[in-house]
Design a protein around this motif. Structure first.
Motif, PDB file in Angstrom:
ATOM      1  N   UNK A   1       0.832  -1.208   0.000  1.00  0.00           N
ATOM      2  CA  UNK A   1       0.000   0.000   0.000  1.00  0.00           C
ATOM      3  C   UNK A   1       0.861   1.250   0.000  1.00  0.00           C
ATOM      4  N   UNK A   2       1.929   1.237   0.812  1.00  0.00           N
ATOM      5  CA  UNK A   2       2.821   2.402   0.853  1.00  0.00           C
ATOM      6  C   UNK A   2       3.569   2.577  -0.469  1.00  0.00           C
ATOM      7  N   UNK A   3       3.934   1.464  -1.114  1.00  0.00           N
ATOM      8  CA  UNK A   3       4.610   1.549  -2.411  1.00  0.00           C
ATOM      9  C   UNK A   3       3.706   2.218  -3.443  1.00  0.00           C
ATOM     10  N   UNK A   4       2.417   1.851  -3.423  1.00  0.00           N
ATOM     11  CA  UNK A   4       1.468   2.445  -4.368  1.00  0.00           C
ATOM     12  C   UNK A   4       1.302   3.942  -4.107  1.00  0.00           C
ATOM     13  N   UNK A   5       1.199   4.317  -2.836  1.00  0.00           N
ATOM     14  CA  UNK A   5       1.006   5.734  -2.496  1.00  0.00           C
ATOM     15  C   UNK A   5       2.242   6.572  -2.822  1.00  0.00           C
ATOM     16  N   UNK A   6       3.412   6.108  -2.395  1.00  0.00           N
ATOM     17  CA  UNK A   6       4.645   6.851  -2.687  1.00  0.00           C
ATOM     18  C   UNK A   6       4.933   6.866  -4.189  1.00  0.00           C
ATOM     19  N   UNK A   7       4.602   5.759  -4.870  1.00  0.00           N
ATOM     20  CA  UNK A   7       4.783   5.728  -6.315  1.00  0.00           C
ATOM     21  C   UNK A   7       3.917   6.756  -7.018  1.00  0.00           C
ATOM     22  N   UNK A   8       2.730   6.976  -6.473  1.00  0.00           N
ATOM     23  CA  UNK A   8       1.815   7.965  -7.063  1.00  0.00           C
ATOM     24  C   UNK A   8       2.341   9.388  -6.867  1.00  0.00           C
ATOM     25  N   UNK A   9       2.813   9.702  -5.658  1.00  0.00           N
ATOM     26  CA  UNK A   9       3.241  11.066  -5.353  1.00  0.00           C
ATOM     27  C   UNK A   9       4.651  11.392  -5.850  1.00  0.00           C
ATOM     28  N   UNK A  10       5.539  10.395  -5.875  1.00  0.00           N
ATOM     29  CA  UNK A  10       6.937  10.648  -6.231  1.00  0.00           C
ATOM     30  C   UNK A  10       7.218  10.381  -7.706  1.00  0.00           C
ATOM     31  N   UNK A  11       6.742   9.243  -8.212  1.00  0.00           N
ATOM     32  CA  UNK A  11       7.042   8.853  -9.591  1.00  0.00           C
ATOM     33  C   UNK A  11       5.851   9.104 -10.517  1.00  0.00           C
ATOM     34  N   UNK A  12       4.713   9.509  -9.923  1.00  0.00           N
ATOM     35  CA  UNK A  12       3.487   9.776 -10.682  1.00  0.00           C
ATOM     36  C   UNK A  12       2.947   8.521 -11.357  1.00  0.00           C
ATOM     37  N   UNK A  13       3.077   7.389 -10.672  1.00  0.00           N
ATOM     38  CA  UNK A  13       2.436   6.167 -11.153  1.00  0.00           C
ATOM     39  C   UNK A  13       0.925   6.295 -11.000  1.00  0.00           C
ATOM     40  N   UNK A  14       0.210   5.549 -11.827  1.00  0.00           N
ATOM     41  CA  UNK A  14      -1.249   5.611 -11.766  1.00  0.00           C
ATOM     42  C   UNK A  14      -1.791   4.812 -10.589  1.00  0.00           C
ATOM     43  N   UNK A  15      -2.892   5.304 -10.035  1.00  0.00           N
ATOM     44  CA  UNK A  15      -3.629   4.565  -9.012  1.00  0.00           C
ATOM     45  C   UNK A  15      -5.059   4.409  -9.509  1.00  0.00           C
TER      46      UNK A  15
END
Length: 368
Positions: free
Chosen positions: A146-160
């Motif tokens: 869950x933290x990987x998804x959230x940080x990926x969204x805010x830092x790398x702009x991955x899609x959620x």
């Protein structure tokens, strides 16, 4: 009316058979698209993840249950096996004619920062395994997804997508369930404050693990610009090296190297058992990391997520059988919910990859 029901049933059966046939054809096409050596490497990498990571978790708990005390020693053992990564990396330079990635100031600084964060992460997990059953620590550590998804969204702009948000919510519920069941999920020699420390450190370690994953992806995107197997191994080797340096400093400052002698003498099973636990902790953790790295390269992030989902119940079941971990109804419920959350995340990743494939195919058709 009966004829309509019969016709509908027949259509459902035909549709199911067609779907199974399509899946079978797709699997055969995927298998034929790669040489046999690829699938051998892939199977070995999967085995490394599913065996080495649970074994590393079990060994961490054995260290504490059989007389180990130091949080620094077990976190040091997690990164002391970093030369194994180098051994796998060197042949790519000598036999595959690969060249080392040029090391500039920004890349070196990123490796140092990631190494420091990894050292802190391992120390947090050491506290978790010192005070929590291995099955509980493993379940809580799954929140790193869950933290990987959230940080990926805010830092790398991955899609959620909706599936990812659903997975984050479900895994959070599983963590809450474990927290509510703390009375039946504790060793007799662990105090209330120690259990709380282990619980909080596990969650913080999972959050930091998610941050490390997102920052590592950022390094690949902004500094390395490519993701080949030897580049991934280079990054892993350098980060592990700096994590080893920082952790070694912590062990020296805490005077734990001298304490290892007294720990070994009082360890259940004797000194040989003590050193075997530490040595195999070094080996299993690095083998698991190498397996995960290979799966990411040979398959996809989604496949790595699938294997992460599978290794959580493997660790829990192994801990129950080998360490006699307490297993209440709440923990079983939490395990099922966690696995459900992983499945939601995997489904979301699969749908995203399909959308990307369709988008790329449409772009290609437009150009033609």
């Amino acid at each position: 009316m009966e004829e309509a029901v019969g016709t509908s049933t027949d259509q459902s059966v035909v549709f199911s058979l067609e779907k199974l046939s399509n899946i079978k054809s797709m699997a055969i096409n995927i298998y034929n698209s790669k040489p046999i050596s690829h699938w051998i490497q892939f199977l070995l990498s999967c085995a490394a993840m599913l065996i080495a990571f649970p074994a590393s978790s079990i060994l961490s708990r054995v260290y504490y249950s059989d007389g180990g005390q130091s949080k620094w020693i077990i976190s040091w053992a997690s990164v002391a096996g970093w030369p194994l990564t180098v051994l796998f990396l060197l042949p790519s330079y000598f036999f595959s004619k690969k060249t080392p990635t040029p090391l500039n100031y920004k890349l070196l600084l990123s490796y140092i920062v990631l190494g420091l964060l990894s050292a802190a992460d391992n120390l947090m997990y050491a506290y978790a395994y010192a005070y929590l059953p291995a099955s509980t620590a493993s379940l809580l550590a799954s929140s790193s997804l869950a933290f990987s998804a959230l940080f990926g969204y805010f830092i790398v702009h991955n899609r959620i997508n909706i599936s990812t948000l659903n997975a984050i919510f479900i895994i959070s519920v599983a963590v809450i369930i474990i927290g509510l069941d703390s009375d039946s999920d504790r060793y007799g020699n662990v105090t209330d404050s120690e259990y709380i420390i282990g619980f909080v450190m596990d969650i913080l370690g999972s959050a930091l693990h998610g941050l490390i994953f997102a920052l590592s992806e950022l390094v690949f995107v902004n500094l390395l610009g490519r993701r080949s197997f030897h580049v991934v191994l280079e990054q892993q080797a350098m980060v592990s090296l700096f994590a080893f340096v920082f952790t070694t400093v912590g062990v020296v400052v805490n005077n734990d190297f001298k304490g290892m002698v007294s720990e070994a003498k009082s360890f259940v099973g004797g000194e040989s058992a003590y050193w075997l636990v530490l040595v195999w902790s070094c080996v299993t953790f690095q083998v698991g990391v190498l397996g995960g790295t290979a799966v990411l390269y040979l398959a996809s992030t989604v496949m790595a997520g699938v294997l992460n989902a599978v290794r959580v119940p493997i660790t829990s079941i192994a801990a129950i059988i080998l360490l006699h971990d307490p297993m209440s109804g709440f923990k079983i419920l939490s395990l099922v919910i966690t696995f459900w959350g992983f499945c939601c995340y995997i489904y979301g990743g699969y749908m995203d990859s399909n959308k990307d494939d369709d988008h790329n195919k449409k772009d290609l058709e437009d150009r033609v």
